[in-house]
Design a protein around this motif. Structure first.
Motif, PDB file in Angstrom:
ATOM      1  N   HIS A 170       0.784  -1.151   0.196  1.00  0.00           N
ATOM      2  CA  HIS A 170       0.052  -0.098  -0.027  1.00  0.00           C
ATOM      3  C   HIS A 170       0.862   1.309   0.080  1.00  0.00           C
ATOM      4  CE1 HIS A 170      -4.036  -1.623   0.604  1.00  0.00           C
ATOM      5  NE2 HIS A 170      -3.542  -2.622   1.080  1.00  0.00           N
ATOM      6  N   HIS A 171       1.902   1.361   0.797  1.00  0.00           N
ATOM      7  CA  HIS A 171       2.485   2.293   0.829  1.00  0.00           C
ATOM      8  C   HIS A 171       3.290   2.863  -0.501  1.00  0.00           C
ATOM      9  CE1 HIS A 171       5.941  -0.529   1.697  1.00  0.00           C
ATOM     10  NE2 HIS A 171       6.662   0.170   1.071  1.00  0.00           N
ATOM     11  N   GLU A 172       3.571   1.878  -1.374  1.00  0.00           N
ATOM     12  CA  GLU A 172       4.238   2.297  -2.717  1.00  0.00           C
ATOM     13  C   GLU A 172       3.426   2.839  -3.792  1.00  0.00           C
ATOM     14  OE1 GLU A 172       6.568  -0.680  -4.187  1.00  0.00           O
ATOM     15  OE2 GLU A 172       7.713  -1.173  -2.390  1.00  0.00           O
ATOM     16  N   LEU A 173       1.884   2.546  -3.402  1.00  0.00           N
ATOM     17  CA  LEU A 173       0.710   2.941  -4.406  1.00  0.00           C
ATOM     18  C   LEU A 173       0.844   4.328  -5.155  1.00  0.00           C
ATOM     19  CD1 LEU A 173      -1.673   2.032  -6.184  1.00  0.00           C
ATOM     20  CD2 LEU A 173      -3.116   2.835  -4.263  1.00  0.00           C
ATOM     21  N   ASN A 174       0.961   5.348  -4.226  1.00  0.00           N
ATOM     22  CA  ASN A 174       0.741   6.685  -4.917  1.00  0.00           C
ATOM     23  C   ASN A 174       2.044   6.982  -5.661  1.00  0.00           C
ATOM     24  OD1 ASN A 174      -1.534   7.276  -3.501  1.00  0.00           O
ATOM     25  ND2 ASN A 174      -0.559   8.220  -1.625  1.00  0.00           N
ATOM     26  N   ALA A 175       3.296   6.481  -5.501  1.00  0.00           N
ATOM     27  CA  ALA A 175       4.618   6.771  -6.444  1.00  0.00           C
ATOM     28  C   ALA A 175       4.367   6.156  -7.530  1.00  0.00           C
ATOM     29  CB  ALA A 175       5.641   6.207  -5.610  1.00  0.00           C
ATOM     30  N   VAL A 177       1.292   4.999  -9.150  1.00  0.00           N
ATOM     31  CA  VAL A 177       0.310   5.919  -9.878  1.00  0.00           C
ATOM     32  C   VAL A 177       0.881   7.074 -10.519  1.00  0.00           C
ATOM     33  CG1 VAL A 177      -1.924   6.711  -9.864  1.00  0.00           C
ATOM     34  CG2 VAL A 177      -1.537   4.556  -8.740  1.00  0.00           C
ATOM     35  N   ALA A 178       1.691   7.727  -9.948  1.00  0.00           N
ATOM     36  CA  ALA A 178       2.166   9.060 -10.414  1.00  0.00           C
ATOM     37  C   ALA A 178       3.227   8.766 -11.291  1.00  0.00           C
ATOM     38  CB  ALA A 178       2.812   9.873  -9.446  1.00  0.00           C
ATOM     39  N   GLU A 179       3.905   7.543 -11.927  1.00  0.00           N
ATOM     40  CA  GLU A 179       4.619   7.397 -12.825  1.00  0.00           C
ATOM     41  C   GLU A 179       3.877   7.304 -14.147  1.00  0.00           C
ATOM     42  OE1 GLU A 179       7.508   4.467 -10.144  1.00  0.00           O
ATOM     43  OE2 GLU A 179       6.750   3.424 -12.054  1.00  0.00           O
ATOM     44  N   PRO A 188      -6.300   0.768  -9.635  1.00  0.00           N
ATOM     45  CA  PRO A 188      -6.126   0.009  -8.224  1.00  0.00           C
ATOM     46  C   PRO A 188      -6.832  -0.820  -7.644  1.00  0.00           C
ATOM     47  CG  PRO A 188      -5.247   2.338  -8.268  1.00  0.00           C
ATOM     48  CD  PRO A 188      -6.018   2.113  -9.481  1.00  0.00           C
ATOM     49  N   VAL A 200      -2.661  -3.363  -8.908  1.00  0.00           N
ATOM     50  CA  VAL A 200      -2.785  -2.223  -9.852  1.00  0.00           C
ATOM     51  C   VAL A 200      -2.848  -2.715 -11.521  1.00  0.00           C
ATOM     52  CG1 VAL A 200      -1.775  -0.133 -10.944  1.00  0.00           C
ATOM     53  CG2 VAL A 200      -1.411  -0.672  -8.520  1.00  0.00           C
TER      54      VAL A 200
END
Length: 219
Positions: A170-175, A177-179, A188, A200
């Motif tokens: 979960h803690h890697e999701l935002n980074a 999705v921003a790629e 997701p 994802v």
């Protein structure tokens, strides 16, 4: 239908005077819970719907093989089904496909990124999948799908490839999705079997469950 029920139906765009012709069934969190089994009450409802002449179709982010194919066959052995978040549209009894294929350039970029970051990537066709990952999460996910765990190079998967999938904490999701994910829908989702991770889904731009269900409804 009571007056109150008619008002509620109208509020969400349903017309009580028109019969329901198709019902779509999700898998994770709907047919299947954390136990990984389908309750008898669900199969009873499926049988009642069939007797009423309602077309049943699976509509799942899962691939259309392994455990999910078994469920789809029991729900409707001769009908069209939506798998892989809408990328895989398959008729079970004869293998016909109206799936949305990913471009080769997109696949090459994803594979390069997976190898660069050591992130868990899976690639899927209508009937098979591959991952290079040798992690515990990759092994558990294969078990959830009801498939043998056999890591291979991504190039071993014969085309056409219809979907890719990252599996990340979960803690890697935002980074993630921003790629850049040019040409792709990024969706997701979570599942009860791996609650500490996020799936994802990556499908061709414009392809999702709604797209697939419009294709199936036309059939």
């Amino acid at each position: 239908m009571s007056d109150v029920q008619q008002q509620r139906a109208g509020a969400i765009g349903l017309d009580s005077r028109r019969p329901v012709r198709m019902v779509c069934l999700d898998v994770d969190g709907t047919m299947l819970g954390a136990s990984g089994t389908v309750r008898d009450a669900v199969w009873h409802a499926v049988e009642m719907a069939r007797r009423a002449g309602i077309q049943l179709t699976m509509c799942s982010g899962r691939p259309g093989f392994g455990v999910t194919r078994e469920l789809a066959h029991r729900v409707n052995a001769t009908g069209w089904h939506c798998f892989q978040n809408g990328a895989s549209i398959v008729r079970l009894h004869d293998g016909q496909s109206q799936s949305a294929v990913l471009d080769d350039d997109i696949i090459r970029r994803l594979v390069a990124r997976a190898r660069e970051t050591n992130r868990l990537l899976e690639l899927y066709t209508d009937t098979h999948y591959v991952t290079e990952s040798e992690t515990r999460v990759a092994r558990v996910h294969a078990e959830v799908l009801g498939l043998p765990y056999a890591p291979q190079r991504y190039e071993a998967l014969p085309p056409p490839i219809v979907r890719a999938q990252w599996i990340v904490p979960h803690h890697e999701l935002n980074a993630l999705v921003a790629e850049p994910h040019d040409g792709l829908e990024v969706s997701p989702a979570t599942g009860p079997a791996l609650p500490e991770h996020v799936f994802v889904n990556l499908t061709r731009r414009g392809v999702d469950k709604g797209y697939a269900l419009r294709v199936i409804a036309a059939e």
